[in-house]
Design a protein around this motif. Structure first.
Motif, PDB file in Angstrom:
ATOM      1  N   VAL A   1     -47.281 -87.982 -56.801  1.00  0.00           N
ATOM      2  CA  VAL A   1     -47.753 -88.068 -58.186  1.00  0.00           C
ATOM      3  C   VAL A   1     -48.655 -89.275 -58.356  1.00  0.00           C
ATOM      4  CG1 VAL A   1     -47.022 -88.467 -60.565  1.00  0.00           C
ATOM      5  CG2 VAL A   1     -45.847 -86.773 -59.178  1.00  0.00           C
ATOM      6  N   GLN A   2     -48.240 -90.431 -57.793  1.00  0.00           N
ATOM      7  CA  GLN A   2     -49.052 -91.635 -57.930  1.00  0.00           C
ATOM      8  C   GLN A   2     -50.397 -91.460 -57.231  1.00  0.00           C
ATOM      9  OE1 GLN A   2     -47.306 -95.177 -56.300  1.00  0.00           O
ATOM     10  NE2 GLN A   2     -48.728 -96.497 -57.386  1.00  0.00           N
ATOM     11  N   ALA A   3     -50.392 -90.869 -56.052  1.00  0.00           N
ATOM     12  CA  ALA A   3     -51.643 -90.652 -55.328  1.00  0.00           C
ATOM     13  C   ALA A   3     -52.568 -89.738 -56.122  1.00  0.00           C
ATOM     14  CB  ALA A   3     -51.356 -90.054 -53.952  1.00  0.00           C
ATOM     15  N   TRP A   4     -52.024 -88.680 -56.722  1.00  0.00           N
ATOM     16  CA  TRP A   4     -52.847 -87.771 -57.511  1.00  0.00           C
ATOM     17  C   TRP A   4     -53.425 -88.488 -58.728  1.00  0.00           C
ATOM     18  CZ3 TRP A   4     -52.886 -85.387 -62.357  1.00  0.00           C
ATOM     19  CH2 TRP A   4     -53.782 -84.325 -62.463  1.00  0.00           C
ATOM     20  N   ALA A   5     -52.608 -89.347 -59.361  1.00  0.00           N
ATOM     21  CA  ALA A   5     -53.069 -90.066 -60.547  1.00  0.00           C
ATOM     22  C   ALA A   5     -54.207 -91.013 -60.212  1.00  0.00           C
ATOM     23  CB  ALA A   5     -51.921 -90.850 -61.174  1.00  0.00           C
ATOM     24  N   GLN A   6     -54.220 -91.520 -58.969  1.00  0.00           N
ATOM     25  CA  GLN A   6     -55.242 -92.473 -58.576  1.00  0.00           C
ATOM     26  C   GLN A   6     -56.372 -91.816 -57.789  1.00  0.00           C
ATOM     27  OE1 GLN A   6     -52.859 -95.314 -56.476  1.00  0.00           O
ATOM     28  NE2 GLN A   6     -52.079 -96.216 -58.350  1.00  0.00           N
ATOM     29  N   ALA A   7     -56.317 -90.505 -57.648  1.00  0.00           N
ATOM     30  CA  ALA A   7     -57.355 -89.793 -56.909  1.00  0.00           C
ATOM     31  C   ALA A   7     -58.694 -90.019 -57.580  1.00  0.00           C
ATOM     32  CB  ALA A   7     -57.024 -88.297 -56.872  1.00  0.00           C
TER      33      ALA A   7
ATOM     34  N   GLY B   1     -52.288 -94.582 -81.059  1.00  0.00           N
ATOM     35  CA  GLY B   1     -51.843 -95.725 -80.265  1.00  0.00           C
ATOM     36  C   GLY B   1     -51.475 -95.386 -78.838  1.00  0.00           C
ATOM     37  N   LEU B   2     -51.935 -94.254 -78.330  1.00  0.00           N
ATOM     38  CA  LEU B   2     -51.603 -93.842 -76.973  1.00  0.00           C
ATOM     39  C   LEU B   2     -52.002 -94.900 -75.948  1.00  0.00           C
ATOM     40  CD1 LEU B   2     -50.532 -91.640 -75.055  1.00  0.00           C
ATOM     41  CD2 LEU B   2     -52.854 -90.711 -75.004  1.00  0.00           C
ATOM     42  N   ALA B   3     -53.169 -95.491 -76.107  1.00  0.00           N
ATOM     43  CA  ALA B   3     -53.659 -96.479 -75.140  1.00  0.00           C
ATOM     44  C   ALA B   3     -52.783 -97.732 -75.106  1.00  0.00           C
ATOM     45  CB  ALA B   3     -55.100 -96.857 -75.459  1.00  0.00           C
ATOM     46  N   GLU B   4     -52.043 -97.994 -76.170  1.00  0.00           N
ATOM     47  CA  GLU B   4     -51.168 -99.170 -76.196  1.00  0.00           C
ATOM     48  C   GLU B   4     -49.828 -98.909 -75.521  1.00  0.00           C
ATOM     49  OE1 GLU B   4     -52.814 -98.347 -79.313  1.00  0.00           O
ATOM     50  OE2 GLU B   4     -54.370 -99.745 -78.666  1.00  0.00           O
ATOM     51  N   ARG B   5     -49.457 -97.664 -75.346  1.00  0.00           N
ATOM     52  CA  ARG B   5     -48.145 -97.359 -74.771  1.00  0.00           C
ATOM     53  C   ARG B   5     -48.212 -96.555 -73.475  1.00  0.00           C
ATOM     54  NH1 ARG B   5     -48.473 -93.761 -79.250  1.00  0.00           N
ATOM     55  NH2 ARG B   5     -48.121 -91.611 -78.593  1.00  0.00           N
ATOM     56  N   SER B   6     -49.421 -96.287 -73.006  1.00  0.00           N
ATOM     57  CA  SER B   6     -49.589 -95.495 -71.790  1.00  0.00           C
ATOM     58  C   SER B   6     -50.850 -95.945 -71.073  1.00  0.00           C
ATOM     59  CB  SER B   6     -49.704 -94.014 -72.167  1.00  0.00           C
ATOM     60  OG  SER B   6     -49.974 -93.223 -71.051  1.00  0.00           O
ATOM     61  N   THR B   7     -50.856 -95.750 -69.775  1.00  0.00           N
ATOM     62  CA  THR B   7     -52.091 -95.992 -69.033  1.00  0.00           C
ATOM     63  C   THR B   7     -52.883 -94.691 -68.979  1.00  0.00           C
ATOM     64  OG1 THR B   7     -51.191 -95.382 -66.871  1.00  0.00           O
ATOM     65  CG2 THR B   7     -50.903 -97.692 -67.564  1.00  0.00           C
ATOM     66  N   LEU B   8     -54.118 -94.803 -68.609  1.00  0.00           N
ATOM     67  CA  LEU B   8     -54.970 -93.628 -68.453  1.00  0.00           C
ATOM     68  C   LEU B   8     -54.385 -92.690 -67.395  1.00  0.00           C
ATOM     69  CD1 LEU B   8     -57.684 -92.459 -69.460  1.00  0.00           C
ATOM     70  CD2 LEU B   8     -58.780 -93.683 -67.596  1.00  0.00           C
ATOM     71  N   SER B   9     -53.904 -93.249 -66.299  1.00  0.00           N
ATOM     72  CA  SER B   9     -53.325 -92.429 -65.225  1.00  0.00           C
ATOM     73  C   SER B   9     -52.070 -91.706 -65.686  1.00  0.00           C
ATOM     74  CB  SER B   9     -52.998 -93.295 -64.011  1.00  0.00           C
ATOM     75  OG  SER B   9     -54.179 -93.774 -63.426  1.00  0.00           O
ATOM     76  N   GLN B  10     -51.217 -92.396 -66.450  1.00  0.00           N
ATOM     77  CA  GLN B  10     -50.000 -91.763 -66.959  1.00  0.00           C
ATOM     78  C   GLN B  10     -50.345 -90.616 -67.899  1.00  0.00           C
ATOM     79  OE1 GLN B  10     -48.280 -95.269 -68.687  1.00  0.00           O
ATOM     80  NE2 GLN B  10     -46.900 -95.608 -66.961  1.00  0.00           N
TER      81      GLN B  10
ATOM     82  N   LEU C   1     -51.603 -87.582 -65.964  1.00  0.00           N
ATOM     83  CA  LEU C   1     -50.512 -86.827 -65.340  1.00  0.00           C
ATOM     84  C   LEU C   1     -49.740 -86.003 -66.362  1.00  0.00           C
ATOM     85  CD1 LEU C   1     -49.143 -89.407 -62.766  1.00  0.00           C
ATOM     86  CD2 LEU C   1     -50.278 -87.239 -62.275  1.00  0.00           C
ATOM     87  N   HIS C   2     -49.473 -86.581 -67.533  1.00  0.00           N
ATOM     88  CA  HIS C   2     -48.721 -85.846 -68.555  1.00  0.00           C
ATOM     89  C   HIS C   2     -49.491 -84.630 -69.047  1.00  0.00           C
ATOM     90  CE1 HIS C   2     -45.691 -89.005 -68.922  1.00  0.00           C
ATOM     91  NE2 HIS C   2     -44.987 -88.085 -69.544  1.00  0.00           N
ATOM     92  N   ILE C   3     -50.777 -84.787 -69.279  1.00  0.00           N
ATOM     93  CA  ILE C   3     -51.570 -83.657 -69.766  1.00  0.00           C
ATOM     94  C   ILE C   3     -51.732 -82.613 -68.663  1.00  0.00           C
ATOM     95  CG2 ILE C   3     -53.829 -82.924 -70.635  1.00  0.00           C
ATOM     96  CD1 ILE C   3     -54.015 -85.755 -71.969  1.00  0.00           C
ATOM     97  N   ALA C   4     -51.971 -83.056 -67.443  1.00  0.00           N
ATOM     98  CA  ALA C   4     -52.170 -82.119 -66.333  1.00  0.00           C
ATOM     99  C   ALA C   4     -50.958 -81.229 -66.151  1.00  0.00           C
ATOM    100  CB  ALA C   4     -52.475 -82.881 -65.046  1.00  0.00           C
ATOM    101  N   ASP C   5     -49.752 -81.822 -66.177  1.00  0.00           N
ATOM    102  CA  ASP C   5     -48.530 -81.027 -66.006  1.00  0.00           C
ATOM    103  C   ASP C   5     -47.328 -81.865 -66.419  1.00  0.00           C
ATOM    104  OD1 ASP C   5     -46.529 -79.267 -65.383  1.00  0.00           O
ATOM    105  OD2 ASP C   5     -47.226 -78.872 -63.342  1.00  0.00           O
ATOM    106  N   ALA C   6     -46.954 -81.788 -67.675  1.00  0.00           N
ATOM    107  CA  ALA C   6     -45.842 -82.577 -68.221  1.00  0.00           C
ATOM    108  C   ALA C   6     -44.505 -82.190 -67.610  1.00  0.00           C
ATOM    109  CB  ALA C   6     -45.797 -82.437 -69.739  1.00  0.00           C
TER     110      ALA C   6
ATOM    111  N   ILE D   1     -61.047 -85.183 -72.762  1.00  0.00           N
ATOM    112  CA  ILE D   1     -59.941 -85.429 -73.695  1.00  0.00           C
ATOM    113  C   ILE D   1     -59.454 -86.870 -73.568  1.00  0.00           C
ATOM    114  CG2 ILE D   1     -57.499 -84.880 -74.112  1.00  0.00           C
ATOM    115  CD1 ILE D   1     -58.280 -81.914 -73.630  1.00  0.00           C
ATOM    116  N   LEU D   2     -59.315 -87.336 -72.341  1.00  0.00           N
ATOM    117  CA  LEU D   2     -58.834 -88.709 -72.129  1.00  0.00           C
ATOM    118  C   LEU D   2     -59.803 -89.744 -72.685  1.00  0.00           C
ATOM    119  CD1 LEU D   2     -57.387 -88.302 -68.547  1.00  0.00           C
ATOM    120  CD2 LEU D   2     -56.084 -88.790 -70.634  1.00  0.00           C
ATOM    121  N   VAL D   3     -61.106 -89.520 -72.496  1.00  0.00           N
ATOM    122  CA  VAL D   3     -62.073 -90.495 -73.013  1.00  0.00           C
ATOM    123  C   VAL D   3     -62.016 -90.531 -74.543  1.00  0.00           C
ATOM    124  CG1 VAL D   3     -64.203 -89.103 -73.149  1.00  0.00           C
ATOM    125  CG2 VAL D   3     -64.334 -91.496 -72.561  1.00  0.00           C
ATOM    126  N   TYR D   4     -61.728 -89.396 -75.181  1.00  0.00           N
ATOM    127  CA  TYR D   4     -61.556 -89.395 -76.632  1.00  0.00           C
ATOM    128  C   TYR D   4     -60.290 -90.169 -77.021  1.00  0.00           C
ATOM    129  CZ  TYR D   4     -60.921 -88.094 -81.458  1.00  0.00           C
ATOM    130  OH  TYR D   4     -60.755 -88.174 -82.817  1.00  0.00           O
TER     131      TYR D   4
END
Length: 144
Positions: A19-25, A72-81, A84-89, A128-131
């Motif tokens: 999961v971590q490798a995919w998030a950092q791909a 406030g998503l950016a304050e409680r989550s990283t872009l990678s997290q 991953l959640h949107i790709a497959d929660a 979506i993430l950039v928004y």
């Protein structure tokens, strides 16, 4: 630790690594071409993505309350997290009702014409993430 607990622990470590490798791909191409406008449009699509049906999203008309607010998503989550959640929660909560937007693994009862297709493309996920992670104007807090 008994043998089965040790095996489970090693299995989880392996999954976490994948999961971590995919998030950092590298997603440099998609990220570089990401569009706030396309992201907003995707978030508003009730038929295709359905995001506003379940979430309150900053800058968009009132949404649903089934899923967590994305304010406030950016304050409680990283872009990678978030990616991953949107790709497959289901990776985090196998019982979630959130669709697997960038996965087709383990899906059942999929219409014949849609089998093997994801809801989002890697590019639309980045839009979506950039928004969702765009800087917002913050009101300065003035100390008394």
């Amino acid at each position: 630790m008994n043998l089965s607990a040790a095996a489970l622990a090693w299995g989880l470590v392996g999954c976490a690594g994948i999961v971590q490798a995919w998030a950092q791909a590298p997603v440099a191409t998609e990220r570089a071409a990401a569009s706030v406008e396309r992201g907003r449009a995707l978030l508003l699509q009730r038929q295709d993505t359905g995001c506003v049906l379940c979430h309150q999203i900053p800058g968009l008309p009132a949404g649903g309350a089934i899923g967590p607010s994305l304010h406030g998503l950016a304050e409680r989550s990283t872009l990678s997290q978030a990616r991953l959640h949107i790709a497959d929660a289901r990776r985090f909560n196998p019982q979630t009702i959130m669709p697997a937007y960038l996965s087709t693994e383990g899906l059942h009862n999929v219409a014949a014409g849609l089998q093997g297709q994801t809801i989002l493309t890697p590019q639309s996920l980045e839009d979506i993430l950039v928004y969702l992670f765009q800087p917002t104007a913050r009101t300065p807090v003035i100390a008394p």
